[in-house]
Design a protein around this motif. Structure first.
Motif, PDB file in Angstrom:
ATOM      1  N   LEU A 199      -3.887 -16.968 -14.029  1.00  0.00           N
ATOM      2  CA  LEU A 199      -3.384 -17.151 -15.381  1.00  0.00           C
ATOM      3  C   LEU A 199      -1.971 -16.595 -15.520  1.00  0.00           C
ATOM      4  CD1 LEU A 199      -4.309 -18.144 -18.225  1.00  0.00           C
ATOM      5  CD2 LEU A 199      -4.872 -15.767 -18.739  1.00  0.00           C
ATOM      6  N   ALA A 200      -1.695 -15.478 -14.870  1.00  0.00           N
ATOM      7  CA  ALA A 200      -0.369 -14.869 -14.933  1.00  0.00           C
ATOM      8  C   ALA A 200       0.676 -15.766 -14.275  1.00  0.00           C
ATOM      9  CB  ALA A 200      -0.395 -13.504 -14.254  1.00  0.00           C
TER      10      ALA A 200
ATOM     11  N   LEU B 284     -11.330  -6.079 -24.827  1.00  0.00           N
ATOM     12  CA  LEU B 284     -11.269  -7.306 -24.037  1.00  0.00           C
ATOM     13  C   LEU B 284     -11.021  -8.506 -24.940  1.00  0.00           C
ATOM     14  CD1 LEU B 284     -11.650  -8.993 -21.473  1.00  0.00           C
ATOM     15  CD2 LEU B 284     -14.121  -8.849 -21.829  1.00  0.00           C
ATOM     16  N   GLN B 285     -11.734  -8.550 -26.063  1.00  0.00           N
ATOM     17  CA  GLN B 285     -11.616  -9.682 -26.977  1.00  0.00           C
ATOM     18  C   GLN B 285     -10.220  -9.758 -27.600  1.00  0.00           C
ATOM     19  OE1 GLN B 285     -14.467  -9.587 -30.165  1.00  0.00           O
ATOM     20  NE2 GLN B 285     -13.955 -11.633 -30.902  1.00  0.00           N
ATOM     21  N   ARG B 286      -9.685  -8.610 -28.056  1.00  0.00           N
ATOM     22  CA  ARG B 286      -8.380  -8.627 -28.707  1.00  0.00           C
ATOM     23  C   ARG B 286      -7.247  -8.876 -27.705  1.00  0.00           C
ATOM     24  NH1 ARG B 286      -5.708  -5.293 -31.510  1.00  0.00           N
ATOM     25  NH2 ARG B 286      -5.107  -6.816 -33.094  1.00  0.00           N
ATOM     26  N   ALA B 287      -7.338  -8.278 -26.525  1.00  0.00           N
ATOM     27  CA  ALA B 287      -6.288  -8.495 -25.523  1.00  0.00           C
ATOM     28  C   ALA B 287      -6.292  -9.934 -25.024  1.00  0.00           C
ATOM     29  CB  ALA B 287      -6.476  -7.534 -24.354  1.00  0.00           C
ATOM     30  N   SER B 288      -7.434 -10.619 -25.146  1.00  0.00           N
ATOM     31  CA  SER B 288      -7.546 -12.013 -24.709  1.00  0.00           C
ATOM     32  C   SER B 288      -7.131 -12.998 -25.796  1.00  0.00           C
ATOM     33  CB  SER B 288      -8.987 -12.317 -24.286  1.00  0.00           C
ATOM     34  OG  SER B 288      -9.386 -11.490 -23.209  1.00  0.00           O
ATOM     35  N   ASN B 289      -6.658 -12.478 -26.921  1.00  0.00           N
ATOM     36  CA  ASN B 289      -6.304 -13.344 -28.043  1.00  0.00           C
ATOM     37  C   ASN B 289      -4.871 -13.059 -28.515  1.00  0.00           C
ATOM     38  OD1 ASN B 289      -6.731 -15.299 -29.996  1.00  0.00           O
ATOM     39  ND2 ASN B 289      -7.749 -13.895 -31.419  1.00  0.00           N
ATOM     40  N   PRO B 290      -3.884 -13.322 -27.663  1.00  0.00           N
ATOM     41  CA  PRO B 290      -2.488 -12.977 -27.993  1.00  0.00           C
ATOM     42  C   PRO B 290      -1.922 -13.739 -29.174  1.00  0.00           C
ATOM     43  CG  PRO B 290      -2.596 -14.276 -25.980  1.00  0.00           C
ATOM     44  CD  PRO B 290      -4.001 -13.927 -26.324  1.00  0.00           C
TER      45      PRO B 290
ATOM     46  N   THR C 230     -11.331 -24.132 -18.519  1.00  0.00           N
ATOM     47  CA  THR C 230     -10.029 -23.989 -19.169  1.00  0.00           C
ATOM     48  C   THR C 230      -8.887 -24.094 -18.161  1.00  0.00           C
ATOM     49  OG1 THR C 230     -11.111 -22.465 -20.715  1.00  0.00           O
ATOM     50  CG2 THR C 230      -8.712 -22.562 -20.789  1.00  0.00           C
ATOM     51  N   TRP C 231      -9.145 -23.623 -16.938  1.00  0.00           N
ATOM     52  CA  TRP C 231      -8.094 -23.672 -15.920  1.00  0.00           C
ATOM     53  C   TRP C 231      -7.686 -25.117 -15.602  1.00  0.00           C
ATOM     54  CZ3 TRP C 231      -4.176 -21.448 -14.111  1.00  0.00           C
ATOM     55  CH2 TRP C 231      -3.613 -21.829 -12.881  1.00  0.00           C
TER      56      TRP C 231
ATOM     57  N   ARG D  15      -1.751 -19.504 -25.040  1.00  0.00           N
ATOM     58  CA  ARG D  15      -2.524 -20.160 -26.106  1.00  0.00           C
ATOM     59  C   ARG D  15      -3.992 -20.367 -25.726  1.00  0.00           C
ATOM     60  NH1 ARG D  15       1.109 -25.148 -28.216  1.00  0.00           N
ATOM     61  NH2 ARG D  15       1.532 -25.450 -26.008  1.00  0.00           N
ATOM     62  N   TYR D  16      -4.231 -20.576 -24.432  1.00  0.00           N
ATOM     63  CA  TYR D  16      -5.608 -20.817 -23.982  1.00  0.00           C
ATOM     64  C   TYR D  16      -6.278 -19.548 -23.424  1.00  0.00           C
ATOM     65  CZ  TYR D  16      -5.128 -25.899 -24.355  1.00  0.00           C
ATOM     66  OH  TYR D  16      -4.977 -27.180 -24.824  1.00  0.00           O
TER      67      TYR D  16
END
Length: 640
Positions: free
Chosen positions: A536-537, A481-487, A572-573, A560-561
């Motif tokens: 988000l998409a 989850l953490q890595r996929a959320s940090n593109p 954030t939205w 980025r966010y």
């Protein structure tokens, strides 16, 4: 000892292959070793006539060096401190009667017997037994002449200076003696360390290698086994057989000295505290130990997945090659032999594969494996690794009936199902549907540069998830989850791969939409995590198309966010939404289409769920499905 019994049975099922050279799909030579035999790399081949005369010799290329040699219990595990000779093929220090004449020093037994004399005595005993072989007698007759090194020098295989074998080749020697001998190109050490194997040369018939001769192999087995200790109860077979306390090493590869079974430590705590003698632990016959370990070596060389010394092995007794828990859905299916047409084989690699089509192909593959096996035949799964150079442990062992194993595989691949696109700038990209490999999951969770230790430990953690239907470890889910959320922390191709793998795992973890195993957009879903992902998409695609229209190439604000959005979606939205205003204006009429999507998604929220609470992995599913849906619609419109 169930693992050893299973390996023993595997050997018995495949004993017709013992001693015969096979080739893997990668061209590697493998042999199911007969008992009392081992693999050894040889550097020199000596050809002897049936009359016991030297005929010729040659240097062996490295690719032809592996040789099956007869060994005894002491010689199979010998090190620099032991001097037990092998059965016939051996190092120069054992087979050369003129070794000392050319500057060498023989090894000696505890009683002071030189290695050459020990070797000749053993070979002579074999040749005088009822199991003697005429070709072995020819080799013995030649070696008793004690002039091997002299013959090899005359044959220009070896090089001497002042009646001493030259240890290493140098430029100075090349200037003095000429071209570098071929032997120095295949040897790691000095000339004195060369290993010699023998062939018989008959005029008009050519050479006949003795290391692959099944009659010679059988001759040594009968000769050696009849010399073993009196029979006693074998815990593996349940029969009265000659026992052994010394078990094979070199299980994973030629230089591997780690043993699975060892009881040579009588001073510490290998068995003390529970038993007074190591034989009280278990008594194992020489035959069972040899056959079980040789079957394991053969299986590892033929089909194991090895990472940083850790062996992941899956096999059946007669049909040894079985689908591994580690593989992806594409690895699992043998596309070349399973399907009748190219179109059918490529169905898994097309972007519009449905879950139903995948399920049908996967079931067909399972049936293809299943019909080769008898009813209720077990599948065996083993994970091996060595904590120290001398000790190897079985980290995981499971025997499971084929029906249950295939059902578990099917369940894993159908519930960890997602659409994946692999490839980088340097590699061709391809899309497939199904489950990712366990290694890909580990690298997605911890990065492409994760240590082999971390990756192999993660793969091992995931094995019970496939084989025993255990839940996926939470630490792995969180890391994905953490890595996929940090593109922004990785290249685009790597993030897309990480995202799809994370979606597959999240789908499995949350058992999401069990009745509808599809990546298609679910417009009826009201889960807040899924809905925030959809929002988000839409923001990502909206800005991406506006930037493309303006000829700008950069990451969108949604990308980025994304990390901040996963932790504080509401806060954030608001930032993302404010930044979208100019892009919506740039798209004009198309901008209103995206606004309608935002309104539609917003109306799907349950009011009390519209909070700033951190999102779980379901938001990735919503993000991916909505993004994929919008991209497909754009592609369809472009085609029109």
């Amino acid at each position: 000892m169930s693992w050893l019994k299973d390996l023993y049975d595997t050997y018995e099922e495949n004993k017709d292959l013992a001693g015969k050279i096979q080739r893997t799909n990668y061209g590697k030579e493998i042999v199911l070793l007969p008992i009392a035999h081992a693999y050894q790399n040889a550097q020199i081949e000596v050809l002897v006539t049936p009359e016991g005369e030297f005929h010729s010799a040659k240097v062996i290329p490295k690719e032809e060096a592996p040789t099956v040699i007869p060994v005894s219990i002491p010689s199979a595990g010998r090190s620099g401190t032991t001097s037990a000779p092998h059965g016939m093929h051996d190092n120069l220090v054992y087979v050369a009667g003129d070794f000392e004449e050319f500057g060498g020093t023989y090894k000696k037994s505890k009683e002071g017997v030189p290695s050459y004399k020990m070797y000749i005595n053993n070979l002579n005993t074999w040749c005088e037994s009822e199991f003697a072989h005429p070709d072995v007698k020819s080799v013995l007759a030649y070696l008793k002449k004690a002039r091997m090194i002299e013959d090899l020098i005359n044959e220009q295989i070896m090089v001497e200076k002042d009646h001493q074998l030259i240890p290493k080749w140098s430029k100075e020697l090349e200037e003095e003696l000429g071209e570098k001998p071929l032997l120095f190109s295949v040897l790691v050490g000095e000339q004195t360390t060369a290993f010699i194997r023998f062939s018989i040369y008959e005029t008009g018939k050519g050479s006949r290698p003795l290391w692959g001769d099944l009659d010679v192999i059988e001759s040594f087995i009968k000769f050696y086994t009849q010399q073993l200790s009196d029979a006693s109860l074998d815990y593996v077979t349940g029969e009265e057989l000659p026992l052994t306390e010394n078990h094979p090493s070199k299980v994973r590869y030629g230089g591997d000295m780690a043993k699975i079974i060892s009881g040579n430590d009588s001073t510490n705590f290998t068995y003390r505290g529970r038993f007074t003698d190591k034989n009280q632990v278990a008594s194992i016959s020489y035959e069972a130990s040899q056959k079980g370990h040789n079957a394991l070596k053969w299986l590892i060389g033929k089909q194991a997945f090895i990472l940083d010394g850790r062996v992941f092995l899956t096999w059946g007794k007669k049909e040894t090659e079985m689908p591994s828990p580690e593989g992806s859905s594409v690895n699992f299916l043998d596309l070349d032999s399973l399907f009748a047409t190219d179109e059918e084989a490529e169905a898994l690699l097309t972007p519009d594969t449905t879950h139903q089509a995948f399920s049908e192909l996967f079931t067909k593959a399972l049936n293809g494996y299943s019909i080769k096996l008898t009813y209720h035949e077990p599948i065996h799964i083993m994970i091996l690794d060595a904590a120290t150079p001398g000790r190897m442990g079985i980290l995981y062992y499971r025997s499971i009936e084929k029906e249950l194993y295939f059902e578990r595989l099917k369940q894993w691949h159908q519930t960890c199902f997602w659409r994946h696109t692999y490839g980088s700038k340097d590699k061709k990209r391809y899309t497939f549907w199904g489950a990712p490999s366990l290694r890909d999951i580990a690298e997605a969770a911890y990065g492409m540069r994760a240590s082999d230790t971390l990756v192999k430990n993660t793969i091992q953690e995931l094995y019970p998830c496939v084989v025993d239907n255990k839940p996926i470890p939470l630490n792995l889910v969180r890391s994905l989850l953490q890595r996929a959320s940090n593109p922004v922390s990785m290249e685009k191709w790597e993030w897309e791969k990480t995202l799809s793998i994370a979606c597959a795992v999240m789908k499995k973890h949350f058992n999401y939409k069990k009745e509808e195993k599809s990546v298609a957009l679910d417009k009826n879903e009201t889960d807040r995590n899924y809905l925030f992902g959809r929002m988000l998409a839409v923001a990502d695609i909206l800005e991406e198309r506006a930037l493309y229209k303006a000829g700008i190439n950069r990451s969108t604000n949604a990308i980025r966010y994304m990390n901040a959005f996963s932790n504080h979606p509401l806060k954030t939205w608001k930032i993302i939404q404010e930044n979208l205003i100019p892009y919506q204006a740039r798209l004009r009429g198309k901008g209103s289409y995206y606004q309608k999507l935002f309104d539609e998604i917003g109306n799907s929220f349950i009011p009390e769920d519209y909070t700033d609470k951190a999102l779980n992995g379901k938001y990735l599913l919503g993000y991916y499905s909505q993004r994929h849906d919008l991209k497909q619609k754009q592609e369809e419109k472009t085609e029109e």
